[in-house]
Write a protein that holds these residues in place. Structure first.
Motif, short mmCIF file in Angstrom:
data_model
loop_
_atom_site.label_atom_id
_atom_site.label_comp_id
_atom_site.label_asym_id
_atom_site.label_seq_id
_atom_site.Cartn_x
_atom_site.Cartn_y
_atom_site.Cartn_z
N HIS A 35 0.81 -1.22 0.00
CA HIS A 35 0.00 0.00 0.00
C HIS A 35 0.84 1.27 0.00
O HIS A 35 0.30 2.37 0.04
CB HIS A 35 -0.92 0.02 1.23
CG HIS A 35 -1.92 -1.09 1.24
ND1 HIS A 35 -3.04 -1.09 0.44
CD2 HIS A 35 -1.96 -2.24 1.95
CE1 HIS A 35 -3.74 -2.18 0.67
NE2 HIS A 35 -3.10 -2.90 1.56
N MET A 36 2.16 1.13 -0.01
CA MET A 36 3.03 2.29 0.07
C MET A 36 3.43 2.77 -1.32
O MET A 36 3.44 1.99 -2.28
CB MET A 36 4.28 1.95 0.90
CG MET A 36 3.97 1.65 2.36
SD MET A 36 5.36 0.92 3.26
CE MET A 36 6.53 2.28 3.22
N GLY A 37 3.74 4.04 -1.42
CA GLY A 37 4.17 4.62 -2.68
C GLY A 37 5.61 4.26 -2.98
O GLY A 37 6.34 3.75 -2.12
N PRO A 38 6.06 4.51 -4.22
CA PRO A 38 7.42 4.13 -4.62
C PRO A 38 8.52 4.77 -3.80
O PRO A 38 9.50 4.12 -3.44
CB PRO A 38 7.49 4.58 -6.09
CG PRO A 38 6.37 5.56 -6.26
CD PRO A 38 5.30 5.13 -5.30
N ASP A 95 4.83 11.57 7.77
CA ASP A 95 5.00 12.02 6.39
C ASP A 95 4.57 10.99 5.36
O ASP A 95 4.18 11.31 4.25
CB ASP A 95 6.46 12.42 6.14
CG ASP A 95 7.41 11.28 6.40
OD1 ASP A 95 7.42 10.78 7.54
OD2 ASP A 95 8.14 10.88 5.48
N LYS A 96 4.64 9.69 5.72
CA LYS A 96 4.32 8.65 4.76
C LYS A 96 2.86 8.22 4.82
O LYS A 96 2.35 7.59 3.90
CB LYS A 96 5.18 7.41 5.02
CG LYS A 96 6.65 7.66 4.96
CD LYS A 96 7.37 6.39 5.34
CE LYS A 96 8.86 6.70 5.48
NZ LYS A 96 9.47 6.00 6.55
N ALA A 97 2.21 8.50 5.95
CA ALA A 97 0.91 7.89 6.21
C ALA A 97 -0.26 8.54 5.47
O ALA A 97 -1.24 7.87 5.17
CB ALA A 97 0.63 7.91 7.72
N GLY A 98 -0.15 9.85 5.15
CA GLY A 98 -1.29 10.59 4.63
C GLY A 98 -2.00 9.99 3.43
O GLY A 98 -3.18 9.64 3.49
N ALA A 99 -1.29 9.84 2.32
CA ALA A 99 -1.92 9.33 1.09
C ALA A 99 -2.40 7.90 1.28
O ALA A 99 -3.46 7.52 0.79
CB ALA A 99 -0.94 9.42 -0.07
N LEU A 100 -1.60 7.10 1.99
CA LEU A 100 -1.98 5.71 2.23
C LEU A 100 -3.25 5.61 3.05
O LEU A 100 -4.16 4.84 2.73
CB LEU A 100 -0.82 4.99 2.93
CG LEU A 100 -1.08 3.55 3.40
CD1 LEU A 100 -1.50 2.68 2.22
CD2 LEU A 100 0.15 2.99 4.07
N ILE A 101 -3.36 6.43 4.10
CA ILE A 101 -4.55 6.42 4.95
C ILE A 101 -5.78 6.80 4.14
O ILE A 101 -6.83 6.14 4.23
CB ILE A 101 -4.36 7.38 6.15
CG1 ILE A 101 -3.34 6.80 7.13
CG2 ILE A 101 -5.69 7.62 6.86
CD1 ILE A 101 -2.91 7.77 8.20
#
Length: 338
Positions: A35-38, A95-101
């Motif tokens: 589910h994480m971005g590149p 910083d990493k969680a926003g788009a994934l959430i």
């Protein structure tokens, strides 16, 4: 718990996330990484690869910190959204969680535009090369700034100028237009497109992209923008943040940044840095650490300018991430960036 705090004192959030994922086992870690971005996968993967001497105390500290943070939450029924938000934020960092959430809680799948973030810059450039310039601008503003800069490096100078001008004038893209773009892309990629109104582009976005363009090209590009629209060019320039601007970041911000940067990367970046920036870094380290860093700089042989610029841009990426998370404030061109 003090023991855990001491064990984790020298670990960045990314390193803690890497340790937690390795502690979960391959299958569970893979489910999270899916589910994480590149950029997120690359950052955590790099941390996993470099963590060669993790001790038992650090593993226990990371797991304990994670369990303490989510122990008051429930994963069932009411409160599930809060549980997911807190769990992912603690595991991956703010910083990493926003788009994934958002993607998880809103039930959205990866869109055609999201798929572009996993592609090589040349593939993206070839894909949009014959599209309308406005489509090109939307795609460029949607990508991460460093990827956008690499994509633009594959276009002619006049095309780059046009795209950057269009990015700077973008504010929001209507759902219908974004849906149409996703439909075009998803004829080549599988998945369902979302219909949520998306804010993208703008002067700040344009400045971020220009930041990652080769320094010589960036200067020429700014001059060309000013020839067309002097006020716009000045606004973009004011919002740009380059490595030498670190001298304007307060001491607390520099210290937070240094906790996220490896020594090897710092040495390479400082090799071609302004003396004022070097001193800014030295004064925010312990006396012993500063001495060691000076020794490493003196011992470092000649390096390619491109390698130095690459290291500086990597540190700037970290700085912008911390700024977006509200942990530090960047100041460039007399303007404050948060």
């Amino acid at each position: 718990m003090p023991e855990a705090g001491n064990a984790l004192a020298n670990l960045s959030r990314t390193e803690r996330a890497a340790i937690l994922l390795m502690s979960l086992g391959e299958q569970d870690a893979a489910e999270i990484l899916k589910h994480m971005g590149p950029k997120e996968v690359q950052r955590v993967g790099s941390a996993m690869a470099t963590l060669t001497s993790v001790n038992q105390g650090q593993v226990e500290g990371v797991v304990s910190e994670f369990l303490d943070a989510v122990s008051g939450q429930t994963g069932m029924g009411l409160g599930a959204d809060d549980y997911i938000r807190n769990m992912l934020t603690q595991a991956l960092g703010q910083d990493k969680a926003g788009a994934l959430i958002d993607r998880i809680l809103l039930g959205g799948n990866t869109t055609g535009l999201d798929s572009l973030k996993w592609m090589e810059p040349r593939q993206v450039a070839d894909l949009i090369r014959h599209e309308h310039p406005q489509i090109q601008a939307i795609v460029v503003s949607y990508l991460d700034a460093d990827q956008s800069a690499e994509v633009l490096s594959l276009f002619d100078e006049k095309v780059v100028l046009d795209i950057i001008m269009r990015v700077a004038s973008l504010e929001a893209v209507q759902p219908a237009a974004l849906q149409e773009l996703n439909d075009i892309l998803e004829r080549q990629f599988s998945g369902k497109a979302g219909t949520q109104t998306t804010t993208m582009g703008g002067i700040k976005c344009a400045a971020s992209i220009v930041n990652f363009v080769d320094s010589t090209i960036a200067s020429e590009l700014l001059e060309q923008i000013k020839e067309v629209d002097e006020d716009l060019g000045t606004q973009i320039e004011d919002l740009m943040f380059v490595f030498d601007n670190l001298v304007d970041v307060d001491d607390r911000g520099i210290q937070a940044l240094l906790r996220e940067v490896s020594t090897d990367l710092l040495v390479l970046a400082l090799k071609g840095a302004d003396p004022g920036v070097q001193e800014k870094i030295f004064k925010n380290m312990s006396k012993r650490a500063a001495e060691l860093l000076r020794d490493d700089l003196d011992a470092k042989g000649p390096v390619k300018l491109s390698d130095v610029e690459g290291a500086q841009k990597e540190i700037l990426t970290i700085a912008r991430r911390l700024a977006d998370a509200g942990e530090i404030m960047l100041g460039g061109g007399g303007e404050a960036m948060v």
